[in-house]
Enzyme design. Structure first.
Site, PDB file in Angstrom:
ATOM      1  NE  ARG A  80      -2.285  53.892  88.699  1.00  0.00           N
ATOM      2  CZ  ARG A  80      -2.843  52.709  88.908  1.00  0.00           C
ATOM      3  NH1 ARG A  80      -2.103  51.688  89.318  1.00  0.00           N
ATOM      4  NH2 ARG A  80      -4.131  52.536  88.730  1.00  0.00           N
ATOM      5  CE  LYS A 183      -5.428  52.124  84.910  1.00  0.00           C
ATOM      6  NZ  LYS A 183      -5.199  50.786  84.397  1.00  0.00           N
ATOM      7  CD  GLU A 219       2.190  45.536  84.180  1.00  0.00           C
ATOM      8  OE1 GLU A 219       1.326  45.605  85.073  1.00  0.00           O
ATOM      9  OE2 GLU A 219       2.339  46.408  83.312  1.00  0.00           O
TER      10      GLU A 219
HETATM   11  N1  PLP Z   1      -0.983  46.670  85.367  1.00  0.00           N
HETATM   12  C1  PLP Z   1      -1.707  47.175  84.369  1.00  0.00           C
HETATM   13  C2  PLP Z   1      -1.122  47.210  83.010  1.00  0.00           C
HETATM   14  C3  PLP Z   1      -3.015  47.644  84.623  1.00  0.00           C
HETATM   15  O1  PLP Z   1      -3.766  48.122  83.634  1.00  0.00           O
HETATM   16  C4  PLP Z   1      -3.518  47.582  85.929  1.00  0.00           C
HETATM   17  C5  PLP Z   1      -4.860  48.088  86.227  1.00  0.00           C
HETATM   18  O2  PLP Z   1      -5.026  49.194  86.654  1.00  0.00           O
HETATM   19  C6  PLP Z   1      -2.714  47.069  86.946  1.00  0.00           C
HETATM   20  C7  PLP Z   1      -1.454  46.616  86.628  1.00  0.00           C
HETATM   21  C8  PLP Z   1      -3.213  46.996  88.347  1.00  0.00           C
HETATM   22  O3  PLP Z   1      -3.171  48.251  88.974  1.00  0.00           O
HETATM   23  P1  PLP Z   1      -4.176  48.601  90.154  1.00  0.00           P
HETATM   24  O4  PLP Z   1      -3.964  47.575  91.201  1.00  0.00           O
HETATM   25  O5  PLP Z   1      -3.751  49.948  90.608  1.00  0.00           O
HETATM   26  O6  PLP Z   1      -5.525  48.560  89.591  1.00  0.00           O
HETATM   27  C1  COI Z   2      -7.936  48.039  86.285  1.00  0.00           C
HETATM   28  O1  COI Z   2      -7.642  47.035  86.918  1.00  0.00           O
HETATM   29  O2  COI Z   2      -8.488  49.026  86.793  1.00  0.00           O
HETATM   30  C2  COI Z   2      -7.639  48.139  84.878  1.00  0.00           C
HETATM   31  O3  COI Z   2      -7.466  49.228  84.421  1.00  0.00           O
HETATM   32  C3  COI Z   2      -7.542  46.925  84.095  1.00  0.00           C
HETATM   33  C4  COI Z   2      -8.218  47.003  82.739  1.00  0.00           C
HETATM   34  C5  COI Z   2      -9.690  47.018  82.815  1.00  0.00           C
HETATM   35  C6  COI Z   2      -7.619  48.035  81.870  1.00  0.00           C
END
Ligand code: PLP
Ligand code: COI
Length: 339
Positions: A80, A183, A219
């Site tokens: 990612r 991200k 989201e």
């Molecule tokens: N959506 C956003 C905007 C986020 O910042 C995060 C955190 O990383 C997620 C979703 C969840 O992604 P992940 O499950 O890869 O942590």
């Molecule tokens: C995560 O779930 O890792 C995130 O990045 C969420 C937040 C702390 C930005």
């Protein structure tokens, strides 16, 4: 070292012993360096400071009952991050080096990994920034990759318990063809006002609809959304949400439990039909949704009628945690064990 109260950790920064750094110069990445300095010394014209050439990731390490340390799906975070790099024209950081850096920083800070019983974990935060000086709007020629760690407790107070969310229409997190799938720090800067509005009004987090039509679910703050009804796990398909690794894992686990999985646009009105819903992400794990308020339209979509997490969300939560902590087998090879 002062004793750490593992069971009462919040989701915040705590200084640890080491971070790992890697510099990109002359068109190539250097060696991984272990560093005990918390601060960065960068040029005031660095592109990360002016033009947002900044990407980050988030993943966790867990201490198992067997004492072993497990890292959840680091390769997926590496991939990612590479996608984010392509999105904002930064050099991609190789998967193997990413996983090596993550293992190195976790091992070096082993004493900060919360014990199994505490239910806390070690949050791993990789970031990649443009450090080369530039005043014209162009990508930098030099970059820095850093990964640091910090022990964390639950993202939402109360851990696995239901929370209320609020639809915010005044501000968008990301444009339909913008950087929502990446991200990058800019998305989070764009979310600060909505997030503050939600918190000030007593909600756990803001809830976004799609930026173009304000018709479909996007989201839940910094987490993906899923809804459950008729033995089906339903999650949004959108061009402006982050592809969550937790969500991807839950889709697999849901399928293994015999649920149907659907990824499609979810109209706001469909919120009335869900038997359960949740926000999911590394930080949030699964945070079951109690209700989603649409204040402008004086509507409240109450999902957890009794205020409690639903049975399928609970099962998914326990299954995911069991794999992460090594309590149950890891059939998909998601976990990297560090001995
Ligand atoms: N959506 C956003 C905007 C986020 O910042 C995060 C955190 O990383 C997620 C979703 C969840 O992604 P992940 O499950 O890869 O942590
Ligand atoms: C995560 O779930 O890792 C995130 O990045 C969420 C937040 C702390 C930005």
């Amino acid at each position: 070292m002062k004793e750490i109260d593992w069971s009462n950790l919040s989701f915040g920064y705590m200084k640890t012993d080491y971070n790992v750094r890697c510099y990109y110069r002359d068109g190539k990445w250097g060696e991984l360096e272990l560093c005990s300095e918390e601060t960065l010394n960068i040029h005031m014209a660095a592109t990360c400071l002016h033009y947002g050439q900044e990407a980050f990731e988030g993943l966790k390490a867990y201490r198992g009952k067997d004492g072993k340390i497990r890292i959840f799906r680091p390769e997926a975070n590496a991939e990612r991050l590479q996608s984010t790099c392509r999105g904002i024209l930064m050099p991609e950081f190789p998967t193997e080096m990413f996983c090596e850096a993550v293992k190195k920083v976790v091992k070096a800070n082993e004493r900060f990994i919360p014990p199994y019983e505490s239910g806390a974990s070690l949050y791993i935060r990789p970031l990649l920034i443009g450090t080369g000086a530039q005043v014209g709007v162009h990508p930098a020629k030099e970059y820095l990759f850093v990964v640091f760690v910090t022990p964390v407790g639950p993202y939402f107070k109360g851990g696995f318990a239901t929370n209320p969310y609020v639809i915010i229409r005044q501000y968008d997190r990301a444009a339909p063809l913008g950087t929502g799938t990446f991200k990058v720090g800019g998305n989070y800067a764009a979310s600060l006002r909505a997030n503050k509005m939600a918190h000030d009004a007593g909600y756990a987090s803001e809830f976004y609809l799609d930026a173009k039509e304000k018709k479909y679910i996007d989201e839940c703050g910094a987490a993906n959304f899923f809804g459950i009804k008729n033995n089906t796990y339903i999650t949004p398909l959108s061009t402006s949400i982050l592809p969550s690794i937790t969500n991807r894992s839950l889709m697999q686990l849901a399928e293994d439990m015999g649920l149907k999985v659907e990824r499609r646009p979810i109209p706001e009105e469909e919120l009335t039909t869900f038997e359960e819903a949740g926000a999911c992400g590394t930080a949030a794990v699964i945070s079951p949704i109690e209700r989603i308020d649409d204040l402008e339209n004086q509507k409240s979509y109450v999902i957890a009628k009794d205020g409690k997490p639903g049975p399928i969300s609970e099962k998914l939560y326990h299954k995911l945690r069991a794999i992460q902590y090594g309590d149950e087998p890891d059939p998909y090879g998601w976990v990297t064990v560090i001995d």
